[in-house]
Structures are given as C-alpha cells and as structure tokens.
Scaffold this active site. Structure first.
Site, mmCIF file in Angstrom:
data_model
loop_
_atom_site.group_PDB
_atom_site.id
_atom_site.type_symbol
_atom_site.label_atom_id
_atom_site.label_comp_id
_atom_site.label_asym_id
_atom_site.label_seq_id
_atom_site.Cartn_x
_atom_site.Cartn_y
_atom_site.Cartn_z
ATOM 1 N N LYS A 183 0.806 -1.425 0.067
ATOM 2 C CA LYS A 183 -0.008 -0.102 -0.005
ATOM 3 C C LYS A 183 1.033 1.262 -0.062
ATOM 4 C CE LYS A 183 -1.738 2.972 2.607
ATOM 5 N NZ LYS A 183 -1.416 4.158 1.865
ATOM 6 N N GLU A 259 10.698 1.341 10.007
ATOM 7 C CA GLU A 259 11.587 2.396 9.598
ATOM 8 C C GLU A 259 11.096 3.911 9.806
ATOM 9 O OE1 GLU A 259 14.749 1.596 9.132
ATOM 10 O OE2 GLU A 259 14.464 -0.772 9.058
ATOM 11 N N CYS A 293 13.982 11.393 5.751
ATOM 12 C CA CYS A 293 14.087 11.029 7.157
ATOM 13 C C CYS A 293 15.490 11.073 7.733
ATOM 14 C CB CYS A 293 13.689 9.500 7.074
ATOM 15 S SG CYS A 293 14.598 8.571 5.975
ATOM 16 N N GLU A 393 10.738 16.375 14.547
ATOM 17 C CA GLU A 393 11.075 16.228 13.078
ATOM 18 C C GLU A 393 10.112 17.193 12.437
ATOM 19 O OE1 GLU A 393 9.489 12.741 11.053
ATOM 20 O OE2 GLU A 393 11.382 12.736 10.152
HETATM 21 P P1 NAD Z 1 3.063 8.624 7.311
HETATM 22 O O1 NAD Z 1 3.174 7.888 8.820
HETATM 23 O O2 NAD Z 1 1.792 9.495 7.506
HETATM 24 O O3 NAD Z 1 2.428 7.356 6.355
HETATM 25 C C1 NAD Z 1 3.170 6.331 5.863
HETATM 26 C C2 NAD Z 1 2.420 5.527 5.361
HETATM 27 O O4 NAD Z 1 1.281 4.971 6.226
HETATM 28 C C3 NAD Z 1 1.205 5.926 4.449
HETATM 29 O O5 NAD Z 1 1.081 5.092 3.368
HETATM 30 C C4 NAD Z 1 0.037 6.185 5.141
HETATM 31 O O6 NAD Z 1 -1.268 6.155 4.147
HETATM 32 C C5 NAD Z 1 0.062 4.784 5.919
HETATM 33 N N1 NAD Z 1 -0.695 5.015 7.195
HETATM 34 C C6 NAD Z 1 -1.152 5.959 7.749
HETATM 35 N N2 NAD Z 1 -1.931 5.904 8.769
HETATM 36 C C7 NAD Z 1 -2.167 4.378 8.890
HETATM 37 C C8 NAD Z 1 -2.835 3.410 9.663
HETATM 38 N N3 NAD Z 1 -3.461 3.792 10.927
HETATM 39 N N4 NAD Z 1 -2.668 2.082 9.605
HETATM 40 C C9 NAD Z 1 -1.892 1.760 8.372
HETATM 41 N N5 NAD Z 1 -1.266 2.641 7.404
HETATM 42 C C10 NAD Z 1 -1.209 3.989 7.939
HETATM 43 O O7 NAD Z 1 4.314 8.803 6.994
HETATM 44 P P2 NAD Z 1 4.649 9.932 5.565
HETATM 45 O O8 NAD Z 1 4.091 11.294 5.745
HETATM 46 O O9 NAD Z 1 4.064 9.335 4.303
HETATM 47 O O10 NAD Z 1 6.096 9.853 5.616
HETATM 48 C C11 NAD Z 1 7.053 10.523 6.232
HETATM 49 C C12 NAD Z 1 7.423 10.041 7.402
HETATM 50 O O11 NAD Z 1 8.262 8.777 7.017
HETATM 51 C C13 NAD Z 1 8.619 10.727 7.999
HETATM 52 O O12 NAD Z 1 8.498 10.747 9.562
HETATM 53 C C14 NAD Z 1 9.923 10.315 7.562
HETATM 54 O O13 NAD Z 1 10.886 10.367 8.506
HETATM 55 C C15 NAD Z 1 9.608 8.728 7.674
HETATM 56 N N6 NAD Z 1 10.536 7.917 6.790
HETATM 57 C C16 NAD Z 1 11.418 7.523 7.362
HETATM 58 C C17 NAD Z 1 12.386 6.615 6.513
HETATM 59 C C18 NAD Z 1 13.044 5.568 7.049
HETATM 60 O O14 NAD Z 1 13.760 4.770 6.380
HETATM 61 N N7 NAD Z 1 13.376 5.467 8.365
HETATM 62 C C19 NAD Z 1 12.112 6.614 5.139
HETATM 63 C C20 NAD Z 1 11.493 7.638 4.702
HETATM 64 C C21 NAD Z 1 10.638 8.543 5.388
#
Ligand code: NAD
Length: 492
Positions: A183, A259, A293, A393
């Site tokens: 997803k 992650e 990130c 962040e």
């Molecule tokens: P997010 O957590 O808002 O969303 C990530 C994914 O989770 C999306 O596909 C979203 O639809 C899904 N999601 C949201 N709520 C959910 C739920 N209740 N149940 C299941 N899935 C759900 O994050 P974002 O805004 O897409 O990305 C940014 C974040 O990702 C930042 O915090 C960034 O640091 C982190 N990130 C981490 C890494 C890493 O390798 N550590 C890499 C890239 C981004």
C-alpha cells in the site's frame, strides 16, 4: 533565490493490481493526487477499502502456499532482474511522475529512480544467496537451520522517497520468497503503480506474489495491519503511525519491521575540510525540501568556526533556485501539501520568538508559485535544546544550527532528541571523528560525508526511529524465519 514557473502536467489514471490483474476499488471510490508545485491533478487512483485488502491478502496467501515462488530462487532472481531492466528503459517516465506527485525536483527524482534500480538489482542478486546454517549439536545428531520465507508481507510506504523505498522495503521480501501486498502513500500512488505496470510487462511474476492497492492509511492501511492472512508488516513512515502498527500487530502476533522518523545532527568541527563541508552541507539539509528521514536538520557547529562558516553557508542556501519540481533547473521544490505547509510554517513562526532567524522564515508567494506549497529555506541559530524546533521532526526546509565548544558537548547535543536514525561528523582528526561515530545513538553515522545510503549497507533507527534494519543482508534476512531441523543418527 530565483523563481521558476509553471509546467503542464498530464493526468494519469491507475488501477489496483490484485492476483495479476488490474481492478478498481470494489466500491468504485477514487482519490486524486495534486502536484504540490501548482495544484494540477497528477493522478487518479482507487481509494481501496477493507474488501480490496481482503482480496489482495487472500491472493497473496494462495500464491505463497502454491510454493512456485517461495521455493524457486532462480525464477525470483530472473524476474527481479527483468523488472529492473524495464525500470531502466522507462526510468524517465517514472521520474517525471514522481517529481509531479511528490514535488521533488526532477534532478532528484531521476537520481532516486536510478537508486531504485540499484536496490532492485541487489534484491535480484540476493534471491540466490539465502543460505541457512548447520551445526553438530552432539555426537549423534545434526542440526540444520533452514531459512524459509516469512509468508505474506504487507508493505506500507511513505510518499517522500516512494520509488526507492518501494524497492528497498519490498523487493527483499520478494527475493526471500514471500508474497506481498503493497500500500503506497496516497500522494504517490501513481509512481508506485507505474512500477507495477512495468512488473506486469515482464510476465515473469506468478499471479498473486505481488499485489498493490492504493488508498488511505486510515482505511486500506488499517485493514492491512489487521488482516489475519498477513504474517508481517514492513512499514516506513512517521513514528506515530509506526507505534500504532506495533500495538495493533500484537493482536495477530505479526512480525513488524519499522523504519521511522529522524532528527539527525550533523557535527562540524572547526578542523574539518570546510570546502568539502560546504560542498555537501546544503544538500544534506535541504534535499527534497528537507522532507527526508535522514535529513541533517541540525547542524551542530563548533562555535569558533561559526563567524566564517555561517555567512558563507547562508549565502549558498539563499542562492538555491526555488521552483516548480518539473523545471530542469529547480533545486528547491515545495513541501508536499497544505497540511505540511501549515505545520512547517507553524514551527517557524513559533521559533521566531525563541531562536535567532538567520535567513528565510516565510512562505514563497511569488507569482507562478503562489498555488504551490513553497517555503523559503530557513535557518535558525541556537534555540533552547529542549524546544520543539530542536526536538521535533519538522520535515521541511528548516535547519537548526546548534553551537558547541567541546567534543562532549557536541556528542550530548547530537544525541539529545528522541530519535536515532542518522548522524554525521566532519573533522580531519580521525580519532575525534571515530569517538563521535561510536557514541552516536543512531543507526548511521557518516564521517566526512553525508547521506551515503547503499543497497548493500544496512540502515535503520535507534530509539523512536525504528525497530529494525532495511537494506543489506539484515534487510533481506528479516523476511525469513529460521527453522531448526534436527536429525538423529544414533543407533537404536
Ligand atoms: P505517514 O506515517 O503519515 O504515512 C506512511 C504510510 O502509512 C502511508 O502509506 C499512509 O497511508 C500509511 N498509514 C497512515 N495511517 C495508517 C494507519 N492507521 N494504518 C496503516 N497505515 C497507515 O508518513 P509519511 O508522511 O508518508 O512519510 C513521512 C515520514 O516517514 C517521516 O516521519 C519520515 O521520517 C519517515 N520516513 C522514514 C524513513 C526511514 O527509512 N526511516 C524513510 C522515509 C520516510
């Protein structure tokens, strides 16, 4: 700071990919993704519900149990290589969709797409290197430790590096023999689904081993993390959602790999090669408009270097070309959406009361960019160490400079956040740099470089930044179970 202007975008429509076939959401719902640079509709994709997730998870379960994929490393490797070749041929299309959906400068989107091929080929190669172990446990028995695929893996992905992370997180699961349900983030449905189109074109992936559906986290994501046919969730995204997934997974005892977010400190000592620092430090902190990130959102600078370093650095930051992500010469694009714009401006406005603003601090409203979510690259000096600016962040083009006088102070400042994803240190004194690298409570520490991420090297988080490692051998092995088979050859 120069301004680039508008570009026409062609809207594309996508469908879910379930059991090797294309389909709409069962209830016909759709959602749009708009370009963060100008608000044009880039993608229309299904807004999937629990019914679609159920169909995808069942297809994955059936494909896994068929065992034509799970126990056929050569065909997995060949299929992954064929997919990489398709991506190489169509890389420019993928990069343009990525740039339009995520607002990522096209040069960075091309770099990301190239990187994704690299991750995919690493998985293709590693599919044929899944060795277990064996040991003599006593004189008349022998233990085999066999590696088996975990089963059905649900992959939930973020929007900020949606092409590379698709490959980093998902393809090792396929290489290990798992069947998968992906997803992607709603904002970047298109650049994920075009990867599936390329995969389908290879004709080499048995139906059901990879299923992908688009939709909201609160609906499709929730259904995936609760589904009984899913054995493992691999998640890259924000810490709050990661914590929620970990709690939810306890009910079905799913394996979870997380992650999550970061607040990296990049320590610069006065004895560093300042030309090299200057050549890297702007990119380290302002790539993808700070929505990374591992972004160096804190520059931890030795105080005696500040009077010469900061004016030169600010000049470079102010020279960044802001513009539409698809304009060839753009260096700094918008943030991803209205919510993110408001969140970042909220941090900036609050911080103006307690930290010194060195540059930026405003939304960019110049003609041509007024429909996008552009924020000036912004730098603050020495906020209180416990302030939101120094701890949270922010995920935008906002850099915090924190100054120090001693080595111990630098280490304490760098480690003083709830996150532990990445860190950096710049010094010509290798003893000093190695002491810092050892003491960083972070999954990566870059010495005299920054953001060097490779498919072959593990990355991941300490503290609130995650539970596991992605990429490298550990990023592959996490998609396996170890089975102990004991053979007794004693006489009766
Ligand atoms: P997010 O957590 O808002 O969303 C990530 C994914 O989770 C999306 O596909 C979203 O639809 C899904 N999601 C949201 N709520 C959910 C739920 N209740 N149940 C299941 N899935 C759900 O994050 P974002 O805004 O897409 O990305 C940014 C974040 O990702 C930042 O915090 C960034 O640091 C982190 N990130 C981490 C890494 C890493 O390798 N550590 C890499 C890239 C981004």
């Amino acid at each position: 700071m120069e301004i680039n202007t508008q570009i026409e975008i062609k809207t594309r429509t996508y469908r879910n990919y379930i059991n090797g076939e294309w389909s709409d959401a069962a209830n016909g719902a759709i959602m749009e993704a708009r370009c963060p640079s100008d608000g044009q509709v880039v993608s229309i994709a299904p807004k999937s519900s629990a019914a679609d997730v159920d169909r995808a998870a069942r297809a994955a379960r059936a494909a896994f149990e068929r065992a034509d994929w799970a126990y056929n490393p050569r065909s997995r490797s060949n299929a992954l290589y064929a997919w990489a070749q398709k991506l190489r041929e169509r890389g420019e299309d993928v990069a343009r969709i990525l740039s339009a959906e995520a607002g990522k400068p096209i040069s960075e989107a091309r770099f990301e797409t190239g990187n994704a091929i690299n991750y995919l080929e690493y998985s293709a190669a590693s599919a044929r290197k899944l060795y277990g172990g064996a040991t003599n446990v006593d004189a008349t028995s022998f233990s085999i430790l066999a590696r088996e695929p975990v089963g059905v893996v649900g992959a939930i992905l973020p929007w900020n590096y949606p092409v590379t992370l698709f490959m980093r997180d998902m393809t090792p699961a396929l290489a290990a023999g798992c069947a998968t349900v992906v997803k992607p983030a709603a904002q970047t449905s298109g650049c994920a689904m075009i990867l599936l189109e390329l995969l389908h074109e290879t004709g080499m992936f048995p139906a059901g081993v990879i299923n992908a559906l688009t939709g909201a986290g609160s609906e499709a994501g929730e259904a995936l993390i609760n589904h009984k046919d899913v054995d493992m969730i691999t998640f890259t995204g924000g810490t709050a959602v990661g914590q929620h997934i970990m709690r939810t997974a306890a009910d079905t005892m799913k394996k979870v790999s997380l992650e999550l977010g970061g607040k990296a400190g990049n320590i610069v000592f006065a004895d560093a090669d300042m030309d090299k620092v200057m050549a890297n430090a702007v990119r380290a902190s302002f790539s993808n408009a700070g929505q990374l990130c591992t972004v160096a959102s804190r520059l931890i600078l030795e105080k005696k270097a500040a009077p010469t370093f900061l004016p030169a650095y600010i000049k470079l930051v102010e020279a960044l070309r802001i513009g539409h992500s698809l304009a060839e010469d753009t260096q700094l694009g918008p943030v991803v959406n209205q919510t993110q714009l408001e969140s970042v401006l909220g941090y900036i406005n609050e911080a103006k009361s307690y930290a010194k603003l060195l540059t930026g601090g405003n939304r960019v409203t110049a003609s041509g960019l007024d429909k996008g979510y552009f924020i000036e690259p912004t730098i603050f000096l020495d906020p209180p160490a416990g302030s939101r600016l120094a701890q949270d962040e922010i995920f935008g083009p906002v850099l915090v400079v924190q100054t120090f006088e001693t080595l111990d102070e630098a280490i304490a400042l760098a480690n003083n956040t709830p996150y532990g994803l990445a860190s950096g240190v710049w010094s010509k004194d290798i003893d000093k740099a190695m002491r810092v690298a050892r003491e960083m409570k972070a999954g990566s520490c870059w010495v005299n470089c920054y953001n060097r991420l490779f498919p072959d090297a593990e990355t991941g988080g300490y503290k609130l930044s995650g539970t596991d490692r992605a990429a490298g051998i550990e990023g592959l092995m996490k998609y396996t179970e170890v089975k102990h088979i004991c053979i007794d050859f004693s006489a009766p």
